[in-house]
Design a protein around this motif. Structure first.
Motif, mmCIF file in Angstrom:
data_model
loop_
_atom_site.group_PDB
_atom_site.id
_atom_site.type_symbol
_atom_site.label_atom_id
_atom_site.label_comp_id
_atom_site.label_asym_id
_atom_site.label_seq_id
_atom_site.Cartn_x
_atom_site.Cartn_y
_atom_site.Cartn_z
ATOM 1 N N LEU A 42 0.833 -1.211 0.000
ATOM 2 C CA LEU A 42 0.000 0.000 0.000
ATOM 3 C C LEU A 42 0.863 1.254 0.000
ATOM 4 O O LEU A 42 0.671 2.152 -0.832
ATOM 5 N N VAL A 43 1.825 1.317 0.899
ATOM 6 C CA VAL A 43 2.705 2.487 0.974
ATOM 7 C C VAL A 43 3.518 2.613 -0.314
ATOM 8 O O VAL A 43 3.676 3.721 -0.858
ATOM 9 N N GLY A 44 4.018 1.491 -0.833
ATOM 10 C CA GLY A 44 4.776 1.526 -2.080
ATOM 11 C C GLY A 44 3.940 2.045 -3.227
ATOM 12 O O GLY A 44 4.418 2.830 -4.062
ATOM 13 N N SER A 45 2.682 1.646 -3.291
ATOM 14 C CA SER A 45 1.797 2.129 -4.358
ATOM 15 C C SER A 45 1.543 3.620 -4.246
ATOM 16 O O SER A 45 1.507 4.331 -5.251
ATOM 17 N N VAL A 46 1.379 4.092 -3.023
ATOM 18 C CA VAL A 46 1.128 5.514 -2.820
ATOM 19 C C VAL A 46 2.338 6.340 -3.239
ATOM 20 O O VAL A 46 2.220 7.325 -3.971
ATOM 21 N N PHE A 47 3.531 5.919 -2.802
ATOM 22 C CA PHE A 47 4.733 6.710 -3.080
ATOM 23 C C PHE A 47 5.244 6.576 -4.514
ATOM 24 O O PHE A 47 5.984 7.435 -4.991
ATOM 25 N N THR A 48 4.868 5.498 -5.209
ATOM 26 C CA THR A 48 5.333 5.334 -6.593
ATOM 27 C C THR A 48 4.202 5.533 -7.603
ATOM 28 O O THR A 48 4.337 5.171 -8.761
ATOM 29 N N SER A 49 3.101 6.102 -7.145
ATOM 30 C CA SER A 49 1.925 6.335 -8.008
ATOM 31 C C SER A 49 1.463 5.046 -8.685
ATOM 32 O O SER A 49 1.065 5.055 -9.849
ATOM 33 N N ILE A 83 3.195 2.344 -9.530
ATOM 34 C CA ILE A 83 4.178 1.574 -10.301
ATOM 35 C C ILE A 83 4.616 0.320 -9.559
ATOM 36 O O ILE A 83 4.811 -0.733 -10.166
ATOM 37 N N SER A 84 4.738 0.404 -8.243
ATOM 38 C CA SER A 84 5.146 -0.786 -7.479
ATOM 39 C C SER A 84 4.108 -1.901 -7.581
ATOM 40 O O SER A 84 4.430 -3.066 -7.381
ATOM 41 N N SER A 85 2.873 -1.556 -7.913
ATOM 42 C CA SER A 85 1.832 -2.574 -8.082
ATOM 43 C C SER A 85 2.113 -3.471 -9.282
ATOM 44 O O SER A 85 1.519 -4.531 -9.420
ATOM 45 N N LEU A 86 3.008 -3.040 -10.154
ATOM 46 C CA LEU A 86 3.412 -3.870 -11.287
ATOM 47 C C LEU A 86 4.567 -4.796 -10.927
ATOM 48 O O LEU A 86 4.837 -5.751 -11.644
ATOM 49 N N VAL A 87 5.244 -4.520 -9.816
ATOM 50 C CA VAL A 87 6.385 -5.330 -9.386
ATOM 51 C C VAL A 87 5.947 -6.420 -8.415
ATOM 52 O O VAL A 87 6.360 -7.580 -8.539
ATOM 53 N N PHE A 88 5.112 -6.088 -7.457
ATOM 54 C CA PHE A 88 4.752 -7.037 -6.392
ATOM 55 C C PHE A 88 4.106 -8.334 -6.880
ATOM 56 O O PHE A 88 4.342 -9.383 -6.282
ATOM 57 N N PRO A 89 3.302 -8.346 -7.937
ATOM 58 C CA PRO A 89 2.743 -9.638 -8.374
ATOM 59 C C PRO A 89 3.811 -10.672 -8.733
ATOM 60 O O PRO A 89 3.576 -11.872 -8.617
ATOM 61 N N PHE A 90 4.986 -10.210 -9.148
ATOM 62 C CA PHE A 90 6.058 -11.134 -9.511
ATOM 63 C C PHE A 90 6.773 -11.715 -8.290
ATOM 64 O O PHE A 90 7.382 -12.773 -8.383
#
Length: 147
Positions: free
Chosen positions: A42-49, A51-58
């Motif tokens: 959640l925090v990663g998504s907020v701070f990276t707009s 973009i981190s939501s594309l990394v975490f599924p992997f």
């Protein structure tokens, strides 16, 4: 799928790409009770707009499996240990016995665990096929020897 066992309960954990994390971001982690990684996502998504939501599924399923192992879960079968090793999660073939020994030793050092409760827990693992009869007899002998 990897099967991990703790206290007679078995968890079935998917491996590889996490489609649920891809579509629902941090929510699957929170639903699984994995608060730490849910909040990190959640925090990663907020701070990276986002973009981190594309990394975490992997990487999320692997992170979740590592977290469960750190919290005392052990692989149910040799095939599960092989899958862990293929995923670069190092779990020695004799790791199951090491985990069993550490549980027995922690019970010895911390006398709050009664040997009958310990034997009952291992009997449940024997009944659900997580350990063999020989493993159970070995553990039973160690528990009885320590008392």
């Amino acid at each position: 799928m990897i099967f991990l066992v703790k206290n007679g309960g078995t968890k079935e954990i998917p491996t590889g790409f996490s489609w649920t994390t891809f579509f629902f971001a941090f929510l699957p982690a929170l639903i699984r009770g994995d608060i730490k990684w849910g909040l990190v996502m959640l925090v990663g998504s907020v701070f990276t707009s986002g973009i981190s939501s594309l990394v975490f599924p992997f990487i999320y399923n692997k992170l979740y499996i590592k977290n469960l192992i750190e919290n005392g879960y052990i692989p149910k079968t040799e095939e599960d240990i092989d899958l862990l090793n293929q995923m670069d999660i190092r779990y020695p073939k004799e790791g199951k016995q090491k985990s069993e020994a550490s549980i027995i030793n922690s019970g010895k050092e911390n006398n709050t665990i009664h040997s009958a409760d310990e034997l009952k827990k291992w009997m449940e693992l024997l009944k659900d096929g997580s350990i063999t009869k020989d493993e159970y007899e070995s553990i039973k002998a160690k528990i009885l020897q320590n008392n």
